[in-house]
Write a protein that holds these residues in place. Structure first.
Motif, PDB file in Angstrom:
ATOM      1  N   GLN A 193       0.834  -1.188   0.000  1.00 32.45           N
ATOM      2  CA  GLN A 193       0.000   0.000   0.000  1.00 32.45           C
ATOM      3  C   GLN A 193       0.876   1.247   0.000  1.00 32.45           C
ATOM      4  N   PRO A 194       0.348   2.358  -0.489  1.00 30.58           N
ATOM      5  CA  PRO A 194       1.135   3.592  -0.491  1.00 30.58           C
ATOM      6  C   PRO A 194       1.429   4.041   0.937  1.00 30.58           C
ATOM      7  N   THR A 195       2.473   4.809   1.089  1.00 36.27           N
ATOM      8  CA  THR A 195       2.791   5.348   2.403  1.00 36.27           C
ATOM      9  C   THR A 195       3.381   6.742   2.261  1.00 36.27           C
ATOM     10  N   ASN A 196       3.116   7.567   3.236  1.00 39.80           N
ATOM     11  CA  ASN A 196       3.735   8.883   3.284  1.00 39.80           C
ATOM     12  C   ASN A 196       4.903   8.896   4.249  1.00 39.80           C
ATOM     13  N   GLN A 197       5.225   7.736   4.808  1.00 37.88           N
ATOM     14  CA  GLN A 197       6.362   7.641   5.716  1.00 37.88           C
ATOM     15  C   GLN A 197       7.664   7.854   4.970  1.00 37.88           C
ATOM     16  N   MET A 198       8.600   8.449   5.645  1.00 39.06           N
ATOM     17  CA  MET A 198       9.937   8.590   5.089  1.00 39.06           C
ATOM     18  C   MET A 198      10.667   7.263   5.256  1.00 39.06           C
ATOM     19  N   LEU A 199      11.256   6.801   4.168  1.00 41.02           N
ATOM     20  CA  LEU A 199      11.986   5.542   4.180  1.00 41.02           C
ATOM     21  C   LEU A 199      13.474   5.795   4.011  1.00 41.02           C
ATOM     22  N   SER A 200      14.258   4.926   4.613  1.00 43.47           N
ATOM     23  CA  SER A 200      15.701   4.937   4.456  1.00 43.47           C
ATOM     24  C   SER A 200      16.099   3.597   3.872  1.00 43.47           C
ATOM     25  N   ILE A 201      16.888   3.619   2.812  1.00 40.13           N
ATOM     26  CA  ILE A 201      17.330   2.392   2.162  1.00 40.13           C
ATOM     27  C   ILE A 201      18.841   2.422   2.078  1.00 40.13           C
ATOM     28  N   SER A 202      19.470   1.339   2.537  1.00 39.02           N
ATOM     29  CA  SER A 202      20.924   1.266   2.470  1.00 39.02           C
ATOM     30  C   SER A 202      21.353  -0.077   1.910  1.00 39.02           C
ATOM     31  N   LEU A 203      22.539  -0.090   1.339  1.00 41.69           N
ATOM     32  CA  LEU A 203      23.122  -1.300   0.782  1.00 41.69           C
ATOM     33  C   LEU A 203      24.510  -1.442   1.389  1.00 41.69           C
ATOM     34  N   SER A 204      24.774  -2.596   1.978  1.00 34.37           N
ATOM     35  CA  SER A 204      26.093  -2.832   2.553  1.00 34.37           C
ATOM     36  C   SER A 204      26.714  -4.058   1.915  1.00 34.37           C
ATOM     37  N   ASN A 205      28.042  -4.097   1.936  1.00 33.78           N
ATOM     38  CA  ASN A 205      28.735  -5.241   1.375  1.00 33.78           C
ATOM     39  C   ASN A 205      28.902  -6.321   2.443  1.00 33.78           C
ATOM     40  N   GLN A 206      29.611  -7.400   2.117  1.00 33.28           N
ATOM     41  CA  GLN A 206      29.781  -8.508   3.055  1.00 33.28           C
ATOM     42  C   GLN A 206      30.614  -8.138   4.278  1.00 33.28           C
ATOM     43  N   LEU A 207      31.365  -7.053   4.193  1.00 32.53           N
ATOM     44  CA  LEU A 207      32.163  -6.590   5.321  1.00 32.53           C
ATOM     45  C   LEU A 207      31.363  -5.669   6.244  1.00 32.53           C
ATOM     46  N   LYS A 249       9.801   8.053  -0.390  1.00 32.26           N
ATOM     47  CA  LYS A 249       8.407   7.697  -0.120  1.00 32.26           C
ATOM     48  C   LYS A 249       7.895   6.757  -1.197  1.00 32.26           C
ATOM     49  N   ALA A 250       7.139   5.745  -0.770  1.00 28.60           N
ATOM     50  CA  ALA A 250       6.460   4.847  -1.713  1.00 28.60           C
ATOM     51  C   ALA A 250       5.008   5.296  -1.742  1.00 28.60           C
ATOM     52  N   SER A 251       4.741   6.405  -2.400  1.00 27.02           N
ATOM     53  CA  SER A 251       3.399   6.979  -2.360  1.00 27.02           C
ATOM     54  C   SER A 251       2.474   6.355  -3.389  1.00 27.02           C
ATOM     55  N   LEU A 252       2.010   7.080  -4.355  1.00 30.54           N
ATOM     56  CA  LEU A 252       0.950   6.614  -5.245  1.00 30.54           C
ATOM     57  C   LEU A 252       1.235   5.305  -5.966  1.00 30.54           C
ATOM     58  N   ASN A 253       2.424   5.136  -6.514  1.00 33.55           N
ATOM     59  CA  ASN A 253       2.684   3.923  -7.278  1.00 33.55           C
ATOM     60  C   ASN A 253       3.168   2.749  -6.424  1.00 33.55           C
ATOM     61  N   LYS A 254       3.351   2.950  -5.130  1.00 37.50           N
ATOM     62  CA  LYS A 254       3.710   1.908  -4.167  1.00 37.50           C
ATOM     63  C   LYS A 254       5.040   1.232  -4.476  1.00 37.50           C
ATOM     64  N   ARG A 255       5.939   1.931  -5.131  1.00 36.20           N
ATOM     65  CA  ARG A 255       7.235   1.338  -5.446  1.00 36.20           C
ATOM     66  C   ARG A 255       8.333   2.385  -5.406  1.00 36.20           C
TER      67      ARG A 255
END
Length: 87
Positions: free
Chosen positions: A25-39, A50-56
């Motif tokens: 579902q859509p959300t107005n929450q602020m999201l944080s996305i991070s990518l880490s390596n194996q170390l 935000k994953a608002s109207l298009n939910k992605r």
């Protein structure tokens, strides 16, 4: 209201330099996305998303090296970590 990804992300493995995270579902929450390596080193971080109207959310990963990484999605209601392979 709880946020749950429909699928954690796609594609996996990543070969086109981007990954898509979809939510039920859509959300107005602020999201944080991070990518880490194996170390455990953070190699990419995006905040204020935000994953608002298009939910992605589409994240581009052109600067990331090939190998196993961990994708973390956080907000006030979710904290999910997924294994991601970059080819």
């Amino acid at each position: 209201m709880s946020l749950a990804p429909i699928a954690p992300f796609h594609p996996n493995p990543v070969s086109n330099g981007q990954v898509v995270i979809e939510f039920m579902q859509p959300t107005n929450q602020m999201l944080s996305i991070s990518l880490s390596n194996q170390l455990g080193q953070i190699v990419m971080q995006r905040t204020g998303l935000k994953a608002s109207l298009n939910k992605r959310i589409t994240i581009r990963l052109p600067e990331c090296k090939k190998g196993v990484h961990f994708l973390r999605v956080q907000s006030t209601e979710i904290n999910c970590t997924y294994k991601l392979i970059i080819n």
